[in-house]
Write a protein that holds these residues in place. Structure first.
Motif, short mmCIF file in Angstrom:
data_model
loop_
_atom_site.label_atom_id
_atom_site.label_comp_id
_atom_site.label_asym_id
_atom_site.label_seq_id
_atom_site.Cartn_x
_atom_site.Cartn_y
_atom_site.Cartn_z
N PRO A 78 0.82 -1.22 0.00
CA PRO A 78 0.00 0.00 0.00
C PRO A 78 0.86 1.27 0.00
CG PRO A 78 -0.92 -1.60 1.53
CD PRO A 78 0.41 -2.16 1.06
N GLU A 79 1.99 1.22 0.71
CA GLU A 79 2.89 2.38 0.76
C GLU A 79 3.45 2.70 -0.63
OE1 GLU A 79 6.98 3.78 3.09
OE2 GLU A 79 6.48 1.66 2.97
N MET A 80 3.83 1.66 -1.36
CA MET A 80 4.38 1.88 -2.69
C MET A 80 3.31 2.36 -3.65
SD MET A 80 6.84 -0.47 -4.98
CE MET A 80 7.78 0.33 -6.27
N LEU A 81 2.11 1.78 -3.56
CA LEU A 81 1.01 2.21 -4.43
C LEU A 81 0.76 3.71 -4.25
CD1 LEU A 81 -1.23 0.98 -6.37
CD2 LEU A 81 -2.72 1.13 -4.38
N ALA A 82 0.73 4.15 -3.00
CA ALA A 82 0.50 5.57 -2.71
C ALA A 82 1.66 6.43 -3.23
CB ALA A 82 0.33 5.78 -1.21
N ALA A 83 2.89 5.95 -3.08
CA ALA A 83 4.06 6.71 -3.52
C ALA A 83 4.11 6.83 -5.04
CB ALA A 83 5.34 6.06 -3.00
N VAL A 84 3.75 5.75 -5.75
CA VAL A 84 3.72 5.77 -7.22
C VAL A 84 2.65 6.76 -7.69
CG1 VAL A 84 3.12 4.42 -9.28
CG2 VAL A 84 4.66 3.47 -7.57
N SER A 85 1.47 6.69 -7.07
CA SER A 85 0.39 7.60 -7.44
C SER A 85 0.77 9.06 -7.19
CB SER A 85 -0.88 7.24 -6.66
OG SER A 85 -1.93 8.10 -6.99
N ALA A 86 1.44 9.31 -6.05
CA ALA A 86 1.84 10.67 -5.71
C ALA A 86 2.87 11.22 -6.69
CB ALA A 86 2.40 10.72 -4.29
N SER A 87 3.79 10.37 -7.15
CA SER A 87 4.85 10.83 -8.06
C SER A 87 4.44 10.85 -9.52
CB SER A 87 6.08 9.92 -7.91
OG SER A 87 6.72 10.12 -6.68
N LEU A 88 3.68 9.84 -9.94
CA LEU A 88 3.37 9.69 -11.37
C LEU A 88 1.92 9.97 -11.74
CD1 LEU A 88 5.43 6.43 -12.05
CD2 LEU A 88 6.15 8.80 -12.41
N GLY A 89 1.08 10.15 -10.74
CA GLY A 89 -0.34 10.41 -11.00
C GLY A 89 -1.18 9.14 -10.96
N LYS A 90 -2.49 9.33 -10.91
CA LYS A 90 -3.41 8.19 -10.77
C LYS A 90 -3.41 7.28 -11.99
CE LYS A 90 -6.47 10.15 -7.32
NZ LYS A 90 -7.85 10.52 -6.93
N ASP A 91 -3.06 7.81 -13.15
CA ASP A 91 -2.99 6.96 -14.35
C ASP A 91 -1.97 5.84 -14.17
OD1 ASP A 91 -4.92 8.40 -15.66
OD2 ASP A 91 -3.51 9.55 -16.91
N ALA A 92 -0.97 6.06 -13.34
CA ALA A 92 0.09 5.07 -13.14
C ALA A 92 -0.40 3.82 -12.42
CB ALA A 92 1.25 5.69 -12.36
N ILE A 93 -1.55 3.94 -11.73
CA ILE A 93 -2.06 2.78 -10.99
C ILE A 93 -3.42 2.35 -11.52
CG2 ILE A 93 -0.70 3.23 -8.91
CD1 ILE A 93 -3.23 4.52 -7.68
N ASN A 94 -3.69 2.68 -12.79
CA ASN A 94 -4.93 2.30 -13.45
C ASN A 94 -4.62 1.20 -14.47
OD1 ASN A 94 -7.49 2.21 -14.56
ND2 ASN A 94 -7.17 4.00 -15.85
N PRO A 95 -4.68 -0.09 -14.05
CA PRO A 95 -4.20 -1.18 -14.90
C PRO A 95 -4.78 -1.26 -16.31
CG PRO A 95 -4.67 -1.97 -12.69
CD PRO A 95 -5.17 -0.55 -12.76
N PRO A 96 -6.09 -1.05 -16.52
CA PRO A 96 -6.58 -1.21 -17.90
C PRO A 96 -5.93 -0.28 -18.92
CG PRO A 96 -8.41 -1.23 -16.35
CD PRO A 96 -7.20 -0.81 -15.58
N SER A 97 -5.32 0.81 -18.45
CA SER A 97 -4.65 1.72 -19.38
C SER A 97 -3.21 1.28 -19.66
CB SER A 97 -4.67 3.15 -18.85
OG SER A 97 -3.87 3.26 -17.68
N THR A 98 -2.82 0.14 -19.10
CA THR A 98 -1.46 -0.42 -19.25
C THR A 98 -0.35 0.62 -19.02
OG1 THR A 98 -1.36 -0.14 -21.66
CG2 THR A 98 -2.24 -2.23 -20.83
N PRO A 99 -0.30 1.21 -17.83
CA PRO A 99 0.72 2.24 -17.55
C PRO A 99 2.12 1.65 -17.48
CG PRO A 99 -0.46 1.66 -15.54
CD PRO A 99 -1.13 0.92 -16.66
N HIS A 100 3.06 2.32 -18.13
CA HIS A 100 4.44 1.84 -18.13
C HIS A 100 5.40 3.00 -18.38
CE1 HIS A 100 2.81 1.48 -22.25
NE2 HIS A 100 4.03 1.83 -22.65
N TYR A 101 6.64 2.80 -17.98
CA TYR A 101 7.68 3.82 -18.15
C TYR A 101 9.04 3.15 -18.11
CZ TYR A 101 7.74 3.43 -13.04
OH TYR A 101 7.80 2.95 -11.76
#
Length: 199
Positions: free
Chosen positions: A145-168
């Motif tokens: 949960p900590e990492m999910l929140a940190a990814v969302s905070a840094s990269l935005g909510k699109d980064a944790i929206n699986p159907p959009s296949t987020p990658h970098y």
């Protein structure tokens, strides 16, 4: 006569000792010469320190992969790292991860990581998902949960929206490229890896 011989002997001894350097011996050890290897190691350490200092919080978080080995994205500062965030229930993700698998097989020097956003999912289920789909060249892990929140905070909510296949992709400098969504074939993924080599 004896005094003259003693004087000559003392003079000769002084010359010999001077030639041996005993009258100029220093108690300080000589400084070790700086070699090319030493400089390369110092440069690498400086680069690691800078990458760590500049890294986003989510990059520094340690997480265990499905084999139980702990790692953080900052561990791979000297390699290109492709990151895909996915969910096991997502058909788009499975299709995209098939392309990632092909790209990973073609780029063995890069690191390919797939993070499940399903924080309550067991690692055994994710390991089975990877095995059942033949995703053998990708390192899988379940986000905390900590990492999910940190990814969302840094990269935005699109980064944790699986159907959009987020990658970098993260370059060797440790700097992440832009977050992308949508399908990319293995050739496009490989092109992103090559671009990251200079980032």
């Amino acid at each position: 006569m004896i005094a003259k011989r003693i004087a000559v002997s003392v003079a000769g001894l002084t010359i010999v000792l001077g030639a041996c350097g005993s009258t100029t011996t220093s108690t300080k050890p000589a400084a070790a010469p700086v070699t090319t290897i030493d400089k390369a190691m110092a440069d690498k350490k400086a680069m690691e320190d800078k990458a760590m200092a500049d890294a986003a919080p989510y990059q520094k978080l340690s997480i265990k992969d499905v084999t139980g080995k702990a790692f953080a994205l900052t561990d791979f500062h000297d390699k290109e790292v492709y990151v895909e965030n996915f969910a096991t229930w997502c058909p788009n993700c499975k299709k995209q991860l098939g392309n990632v698998q092909k790209a990973a097989a073609a780029n063995p020097d890069a690191i390919f990581i797939a993070y499940s956003v399903e924080t309550d999912l067991s690692v055994d289920k994710v390991a089975a998902y990877a095995k059942d789909n033949g995703f053998t060249n990708i390192r899988f892990a379940v986000m905390t949960p900590e990492m999910l929140a940190a990814v969302s905070a840094s990269l935005g909510k699109d980064a944790i929206n699986p159907p959009s296949t987020p990658h970098y992709v993260i370059g060797k400098s440790g700097k992440p490229g832009a977050l992308k969504t949508g399908y990319e074939d293995d050739a496009a993924i490989t092109a992103s890896i090559k671009t990251a080599m200079t980032a």
